[in-house]
Design a protein around this motif. Structure first.
Motif, short mmCIF file in Angstrom:
data_model
loop_
_atom_site.label_atom_id
_atom_site.label_comp_id
_atom_site.label_asym_id
_atom_site.label_seq_id
_atom_site.Cartn_x
_atom_site.Cartn_y
_atom_site.Cartn_z
N VAL A 15 0.88 -1.31 0.24
CA VAL A 15 -0.06 -0.37 0.18
C VAL A 15 0.69 1.32 -0.39
N LYS A 16 0.83 2.19 -1.33
CA LYS A 16 1.26 3.19 -0.83
C LYS A 16 0.50 4.54 -0.20
N GLU A 17 1.53 4.98 1.16
CA GLU A 17 0.98 6.11 2.59
C GLU A 17 1.85 7.27 1.27
N ALA A 18 1.51 8.24 2.45
CA ALA A 18 2.53 9.29 2.38
C ALA A 18 3.62 9.49 2.62
N ASP A 19 4.35 8.81 3.48
CA ASP A 19 6.12 8.77 3.40
C ASP A 19 6.30 7.34 2.53
N GLY A 20 5.07 6.42 1.97
CA GLY A 20 6.25 5.20 0.53
C GLY A 20 5.65 4.33 0.90
N TRP A 21 5.73 3.37 0.68
CA TRP A 21 5.43 1.89 0.34
C TRP A 21 5.81 1.41 1.99
N HIS A 22 4.61 0.25 1.93
CA HIS A 22 4.48 -0.02 2.86
C HIS A 22 3.59 -1.27 3.01
N LEU A 23 4.25 -2.69 3.55
CA LEU A 23 4.08 -4.03 3.82
C LEU A 23 3.00 -4.73 4.59
N LEU A 24 1.87 -4.56 4.13
CA LEU A 24 1.03 -5.55 4.94
C LEU A 24 1.40 -6.71 5.89
N HIS A 25 1.06 -7.15 6.80
CA HIS A 25 2.10 -8.23 7.34
C HIS A 25 0.84 -8.14 8.85
N SER A 26 1.00 -9.41 9.32
CA SER A 26 0.76 -9.46 10.93
C SER A 26 2.37 -10.08 11.71
N GLY A 27 2.68 -10.57 10.90
CA GLY A 27 3.81 -12.17 11.80
C GLY A 27 4.63 -12.54 10.70
#
Length: 627
Positions: free
Chosen positions: A355-367
């Motif tokens: 997911v692209k957010e204002a500060d860059g790309w993030h990975l969706l995960h939990s573990g």
């Protein structure tokens, strides 16, 4: 003071139970470390067993069943049931004082123990034979264990309260079994009363009532001087000669109990051995071979009776952690074909999306950082083939504990590792997103591998002996993760995606209705991967044109499987809460990493509901029989 003692039968059964329960406890705790919310048990890693855990646990269970049968028979044959008798008098003692209350509490505790042990054995049997594998049965087994431990502590305390250290030490001091009281014989009772009436002195008159002891068959308390040291006369039947009481020869109660226990345990083991789960691979004409498209209506499957089993103790699956799997199989002399169907209410394709957010790309995960992603992952299915007569789960291919391999990195999840002592177990893995273009990843469990630099640095999890067969795969992750993952437990910053979509709108449209709730499935026709053809390598200029809030797949597909890794072809389809997976592989690939499909090999299957490692399982293996 006279030393208190206990009959040897009770002592033998008592200490046999203690030894068997101790083995079941420590092995059960080691098995429980595989439950994600119970990794705190690893605090006791130094005292928990590491090898043959499942085998020892089941052997202890058989001994506990034998002790339960033996104890029941022993109590009935020895007349010691009064020890645990819970009648109205004892129940009223709960509201009394002193020894009366203590005796009632002890008896009540025994019955709580009996009921709990029965629940433990029944729930364990249900899990073992696959009758029921849900969280509630596993929880019953878990809670019952702690109830028994609490009973052990309270049992020692109440026994000490009732008689001090002498009462506790009596379990170490054997004595012969006391003879049971004689049976009450009505004819003898009447004869005894008549005899006493005839002996009454004439001076007492006919109206004086006869003196009777507290139990008519117990010795009388004589008061006359000439009778003080004489034994009681033998009771006589009225007007006839004396006759002996209870002339029947009584067998030794402990020997009878031991015979019943051994017989019961032997029947249990024999039943387990004879009732082997098996899958028949029926021979068909090559012209009737099924088409790999996930459609279950092929002629080859119509006449095949499915083998069905319940698997449990996995992750998700609507919070139950279980699913029923059906297996059909045929072969045409060259290839074996399998149809696996299982219950899964959601079609989960969201494998680590970005997911692209204002500060860059993030990975969706939990573990993911611990190698235990259980939210943003794709549905998967796994098949294990082995030539070993592995009668219990994990007997030779799984090793629990936070660091099963000495000198290797500890597991980041706190759970165990797959590996073998020697040789290879054949493992196939289908993945709903990564395997969308026709392959089931051919992998294996082998001896422990040397850790890679990234594994040694605990950047990525060490996998023991789990590795892909030689060759290449057609999928890879669309990201690299920084070693410093301080972005929080749910999301971590990435260096950058590896590839970006050529056409953002087209990629978004192919993903269908984007719902980032991991418990919600994807619609029919949706795809959560990008190919090399519809994506481009990452660049800051292209990235700058992608709007904030954009979601892109975490999987890139490109090329084909090759080498030994490409031995298994597959196709899957989801509909109406069920996955259907068709699989094709040569009966014998001649690869050292593969197990030839022939009569006498063993199979295990596992389903994953958008989870990385929390798969369902079954304890007993499935024997393959090839027509």
């Amino acid at each position: 003071m006279r030393q208190r003692k206990t009959d040897y039968g009770t002592i033998i059964l008592h200490w046999t139970f203690v030894a068997a329960f101790a083995v079941a406890l420590v092995t059960g705790l080691r098995i429980a470390t595989e439950t994600p919310d119970r990794t705190w048990i690893n605090w006791f890693d130094a005292v928990l067993p590491r090898d043959s855990v499942w085998i020892a646990h089941m052997q202890a269970a058989v001994v506990l069943v034998a002790v339960a049968i033996g104890y029941l028979v022993y109590m009935l044959r020895s007349g010691l049931g009064r020890r645990v008798q819970l009648d109205k008098v004892r129940l009223r003692g709960l509201f009394g004082r002193g020894q009366a209350r203590l005796s009632a509490v002890i008896a009540l505790m025994y019955w709580i123990f009996f009921v709990t042990m029965f629940g433990l054995l029944v729930s364990g049997g249900a899990l073992y034979f696959g009758f029921y594998s849900g969280y509630d049965v596993a929880m019953l087994h878990w809670v019952g264990t702690w109830v028994i431990l609490a009973f052990v502590v309270l049992h020692v305390l109440t026994q000490y309260k009732s008689g001090g250290i002498s009462q506790l030490l009596r379990i170490f001091r054997p004595a012969p079994l006391p003879a049971p009281p004689p049976r009450l014989d009505a004819v003898e009772l009447l004869g005894l009363l008549a005899e006493r009436s005839a002996r009454l002195p004439e001076s007492e008159g006919a109206s004086a009532p006869p003196e009777v002891s507290s139990h008519p068959l117990q010795p009388r308390a004589e008061t006359r001087r000439d009778r003080t040291d004489e034994p009681d006369p033998a009771p006589r039947s009225h007007g006839g000669p004396s006759r002996s009481r209870n002339p029947t020869l009584q067998a030794n109660p402990f020997l009878v109990a031991a015979a019943a226990a051994i017989t019961g345990a032997s029947l249990l083991v024999a039943t387990d051995r004879l009732a082997v789960d098996s899958v028949q691979i029926r021979r068909i004409n090559p012209a009737d071979a099924p088409v790999l498209d996930g459609d279950t209506s092929d002629r080859a499957w119509r006449g095949v009776r499915p083998f069905s089993l319940l698997t449990g103790e996995g992750g998700n699956f609507d919070g139950k952690g279980e699913t029923r799997i059906a297996i059909r199989a045929v072969h045409d002399g060259t290839y074996a074909y399998f149809l696996f169907t299982w219950e899964d209410s959601t079609r989960s394709l969201k494998h680590l999306p970005l997911v692209k957010e204002a500060d860059g790309w993030h990975l969706l995960h939990s573990g993911l950082q611990a190698g235990d992603e259980h939210r943003y992952n794709e549905d998967k299915f796994s098949v294990l083939l082995t030539t070993s007569d592995v009668t219990l789960a994990g007997g030779r291919t799984f090793h629990p504990g936070p660091q099963p391999v000495a000198g290797a990195p500890a597991t980041m999840s706190g759970r165990g590792l797959h590996y073998t002592a020697s040789g290879y177990a054949d493992v196939w893995q289908w993945k709903a997103t990564s395997g969308a273009i026709g392959w089931m990843d051919d992998t294996h469990f082998g001896p422990p591998l040397d850790p890679t630099p990234m594994q040694a640095a605990n950047v990525v999890p060490y996998k023991g002996g789990f590795a892909p067969d030689p060759g290449t795969a057609s999928y890879r992750d669309n990201f690299t993760v920084e070693a410093d993952t301080s972005g929080g437990p749910r999301r971590s910053r990435l260096i950058a995606p590896l590839r970006l979509p050529k056409d953002v709108a087209a990629t978004t449209g192919a993903m269908g209705d984007i719902d980032l709730d991991p418990n919600h499935g994807e619609s029919e026709g949706a795809r959560w991967f990008m190919t090399e053809q519809d994506s481009v390598p990452y660049s800051t200029s292209i990235d700058a044109r992608i709007p904030t809030g954009t979601v892109i797949p975490g999987v890139i597909l490109g090329g084909e499987f090759s080498g030994d890794r490409a031995d298994v072809r597959s196709a899957a389809r989801w509909a109406s809460g069920h996955w259907a997976l068709e699989v094709k592989r040569r009966l014998d690939t001649t690869s050292q990493f593969d197990v030839p499909i022939k009569t006498g090999i063993f199979m295990r299957v596992a389903a994953f509901d958008h989870s990385q490692i929390r798969h369902t399982r079954h304890v007993r293996p499935i024997r393959i029989e090839v027509e």
